[in-house]
Design an enzyme around this catalytic site. Structure first.
Site, PDB file in Angstrom:
ATOM      1  N   SER A 135       1.104  -1.142   0.005  1.00 47.00           N
ATOM      2  CA  SER A 135      -0.048  -0.064   0.063  1.00 47.00           C
ATOM      3  C   SER A 135       0.815   1.347   0.098  1.00 47.00           C
ATOM      4  O   SER A 135       1.777   1.456   0.913  1.00 47.00           O
ATOM      5  CB  SER A 135      -0.949  -0.039   1.188  1.00 47.00           C
ATOM      6  OG  SER A 135      -1.633   1.217   1.170  1.00 47.00           O
ATOM      7  N   LYS A 161      -1.154  -1.023  -4.439  1.00 50.18           N
ATOM      8  CA  LYS A 161      -2.211  -0.377  -4.067  1.00 50.18           C
ATOM      9  C   LYS A 161      -1.695   0.773  -3.975  1.00 50.18           C
ATOM     10  O   LYS A 161      -0.874   1.276  -3.076  1.00 50.18           O
ATOM     11  CB  LYS A 161      -2.886  -0.803  -2.885  1.00 50.18           C
ATOM     12  CG  LYS A 161      -3.629  -0.130  -2.055  1.00 50.18           C
ATOM     13  CD  LYS A 161      -4.456  -0.784  -0.904  1.00 50.18           C
ATOM     14  CE  LYS A 161      -4.601   0.040   0.219  1.00 50.18           C
ATOM     15  NZ  LYS A 161      -5.120  -0.862   1.442  1.00 50.18           N
ATOM     16  N   LYS A 163      -2.772   5.199  -2.677  1.00 50.13           N
ATOM     17  CA  LYS A 163      -4.056   5.997  -2.098  1.00 50.13           C
ATOM     18  C   LYS A 163      -4.423   6.975  -2.889  1.00 50.13           C
ATOM     19  O   LYS A 163      -3.570   7.579  -3.578  1.00 50.13           O
ATOM     20  CB  LYS A 163      -3.258   6.534  -0.483  1.00 50.13           C
ATOM     21  CG  LYS A 163      -3.184   5.385   0.455  1.00 50.13           C
ATOM     22  CD  LYS A 163      -4.196   4.873   0.931  1.00 50.13           C
ATOM     23  CE  LYS A 163      -3.910   4.129   2.029  1.00 50.13           C
ATOM     24  NZ  LYS A 163      -4.957   3.435   2.710  1.00 50.13           N
ATOM     25  N   ASP A 188      -7.148   2.893  -3.038  1.00 47.89           N
ATOM     26  CA  ASP A 188      -7.968   2.963  -1.665  1.00 47.89           C
ATOM     27  C   ASP A 188      -8.160   4.360  -1.641  1.00 47.89           C
ATOM     28  O   ASP A 188      -7.350   5.198  -1.359  1.00 47.89           O
ATOM     29  CB  ASP A 188      -7.030   2.230  -0.718  1.00 47.89           C
ATOM     30  CG  ASP A 188      -7.725   2.275   0.558  1.00 47.89           C
ATOM     31  OD1 ASP A 188      -8.854   2.868   0.509  1.00 47.89           O
ATOM     32  OD2 ASP A 188      -7.028   1.512   1.534  1.00 47.89           O
ATOM     33  N   LYS A 262      -9.281  -6.705   8.375  1.00 50.49           N
ATOM     34  CA  LYS A 262      -8.247  -6.411   9.285  1.00 50.49           C
ATOM     35  C   LYS A 262      -8.615  -6.948  10.560  1.00 50.49           C
ATOM     36  O   LYS A 262      -9.849  -6.500  11.156  1.00 50.49           O
ATOM     37  CB  LYS A 262      -8.090  -4.630   9.443  1.00 50.49           C
ATOM     38  CG  LYS A 262      -7.610  -4.129   8.190  1.00 50.49           C
ATOM     39  CD  LYS A 262      -7.622  -2.622   8.353  1.00 50.49           C
ATOM     40  CE  LYS A 262      -6.856  -2.104   7.091  1.00 50.49           C
ATOM     41  NZ  LYS A 262      -7.142  -0.580   6.961  1.00 50.49           N
TER      42      LYS A 262
HETATM   43  O1  OSB Z   1      -7.054   1.835   4.395  1.00 46.44           O
HETATM   44  O2  OSB Z   1      -5.719   0.220   4.513  1.00 46.44           O
HETATM   45  C1  OSB Z   1      -5.992   1.215   4.751  1.00 46.44           C
HETATM   46  C2  OSB Z   1      -3.118   2.335   6.892  1.00 46.44           C
HETATM   47  C3  OSB Z   1      -3.566   3.007   8.119  1.00 46.44           C
HETATM   48  C4  OSB Z   1      -4.947   3.409   7.982  1.00 46.44           C
HETATM   49  C5  OSB Z   1      -5.637   2.729   6.816  1.00 46.44           C
HETATM   50  C6  OSB Z   1      -5.053   1.920   5.828  1.00 46.44           C
HETATM   51  C7  OSB Z   1      -3.707   1.631   6.048  1.00 46.44           C
HETATM   52  C8  OSB Z   1      -2.946   1.221   4.962  1.00 46.44           C
HETATM   53  C9  OSB Z   1      -1.523   0.816   4.957  1.00 46.44           C
HETATM   54  O3  OSB Z   1      -3.264   1.007   3.668  1.00 46.44           O
HETATM   55  C10 OSB Z   1      -1.448  -0.781   4.854  1.00 46.44           C
HETATM   56  C11 OSB Z   1      -0.021  -1.217   5.503  1.00 46.44           C
HETATM   57  O4  OSB Z   1       0.170  -1.595   6.668  1.00 46.44           O
HETATM   58  O5  OSB Z   1       0.960  -1.189   4.902  1.00 46.44           O
HETATM   59 MG    MG Z   2      -8.452   0.458   3.217  1.00 47.98          MG
END
Ligand code: OSB
Ligand code: MG
Length: 372
Positions: A135, A161, A163, A188, A262
């Protein structure tokens, strides 16, 4: 398993690189670690709540208070046959799922150690390795993002992925796709859009994305179903799914075609397994989300990802992407094929470096059983 003591610790860890989502940027993390002591065996859990209530209403200080005043007292002194038996003991407390997960997951760690079994087997996992994605947060420039993607692809990660948010979306995806036409790519939004933006969101369809994660409100399922009807791209829900019933509703209403699990968001391993099973029964693939965990939570995510229906690469990646020094030994390493091999050792297969934890601890409290 007689639950004798629970220790809460707050630790501070700087991230090697800032992480930015549609709701803000973080440079470091405040993390609550929980230790459960049963029959002299210590189990570790990580509360994934952030230092601020932006991703979810839970945050470090709310989870600490809830654990100290309600959840620890509810389980301390109890003798449970298995970790999952702590769930009904905490059921009187509504919500506070990330806090509950820290307790339950620490007890699973104890149970695995006591039974001398790998945690992943105890959870019902079947995989000997898991597929990893990354991510990648919003960057200062598109060039910087492209460089990061290049690095992660070279390392072997199987899914990228990114953001997105209004102003950092279509043009960015365009640049990524023109450079890498066929990589597994998803995005995301962390709830950055509304249903008024359907026409805009429809533009995402041209990029052949694996999914768009949580485009609409964090607490919504119904309007995601309306949106999914309008899009070719699969919607994946993250924030909206708190338990197996939410997952069933989302699937039955057509609000998504993929679900991100999660373990903290759904309240612990027991509920995560239920969400997994509901999705499997509807042929909805799941993948394991991440919350920028330290090695303690990361090891738990790895174990969970071995369950059969975790059919898509998760956000579970190498320790070194987040930390100069992780709390576990060995650190989480990812192969050049983009996989993490699963250990057959008892417990998580990763030893907690208690000396390092102690060094990073800024607050600590042990709660013991009063006579019951
Ligand atoms: O939406 O998945 C999410 C991190 C903090 C809060 C929300 C999200 C995330 C990530 C990080 O996308 C994923 C990771 O731990 O690398
Ligand atoms: Mg997410």
């Amino acid at each position: 398993m007689k639950i004798e003591a629970i220790t809460l610790r707050e630790i501070h860890m700087p991230l090697v690189h800032f992480f930015e989502t549609s709701f803000g940027r973080v440079y470091d993390r405040r993390i609550l670690l929980l230790t459960a002591c049963c029959d002299g065996v210590n189990g570790w859990g990580e509360c994934v709540a952030d230092g601020a209530p932006f991703y979810s209403s839970e945050w470090l200080d709310s989870t600490w208070m809830t654990l100290e005043h309600y959840l620890a007292p509810a389980v301390l002194g109890c003798d449970v046959a298995a970790a999952r038996d702590c769930v009904p003991l905490m059921a009187r407390v509504r919500g506070h799922r990330m806090a509950k997960a820290a307790v339950e997951n620490a007890l699973w760690d104890v149970e695995a150690k006591q039974k001398r079994q790998p945690l992943w087997k105890l959870l019902g996992g079947t995989r000997s390795e898991i597929a990893c994605g990354v991510s990648i947060g919003i960057q200062d420039s598109v060039e910087q993002l492209l460089t990061k993607i290049e690095t992660e692809l070279a390392a072997g990660y199987r899914r990228i992925k990114v953001k997105v948010k209004p102003g950092w979306d279509v043009a960015v995806l365009e640049r990524i796709r023109s450079r890498w036409p066929s990589i597994m790519l998803s995005c995301d939004a962390n709830s950055a859009y509304t249903l008024d933006e359907v026409e805009h969101l429809r533009k995402f369809d041209q990029f052949n994305l694996l999914m768009i994660e949580q485009p609409l409100w964090n607490d919504d399922i119904y309007y995601h179903a309306r949106l999914q009807n309008e899009l070719r791209t699969a919607i994946c829900l993250d924030e909206s799914i708190h338990h197996a019933r939410d997952a069933a509703q989302a699937v039955e209403t057509g609000a998504c075609r993929i679900i991100n699990i999660k373990v903290g968001r759904v309240g612990g391993f027991s509920e995560a397994k239920k969400v997994h099973d509901v999705c499997a029964s509807h042929s909805i693939p799941v993948w394991c989300g991440g919350m920028l965990e330290s090695g303690v939570g990361r090891a738990h995510n790895i174990a969970l990802s071995t369950l059969e229906n975790f059919r898509l690469p998760g956000d579970v990646s190498a320790s070194a992407r987040y930390w100069k020094e992780d709390l576990i030994d060995p650190e989480v390493k990812v192969s050049h094929q983009g996989t993490i091999p699963i250990s057959d050792q008892a417990g998580t297969g990763y030893r907690v470096r208690e000396d390092l934890v102690e060094k990073l601890t800024v607050r600590k409290q042990t709660i013991r059983a009063t006579t019951r």
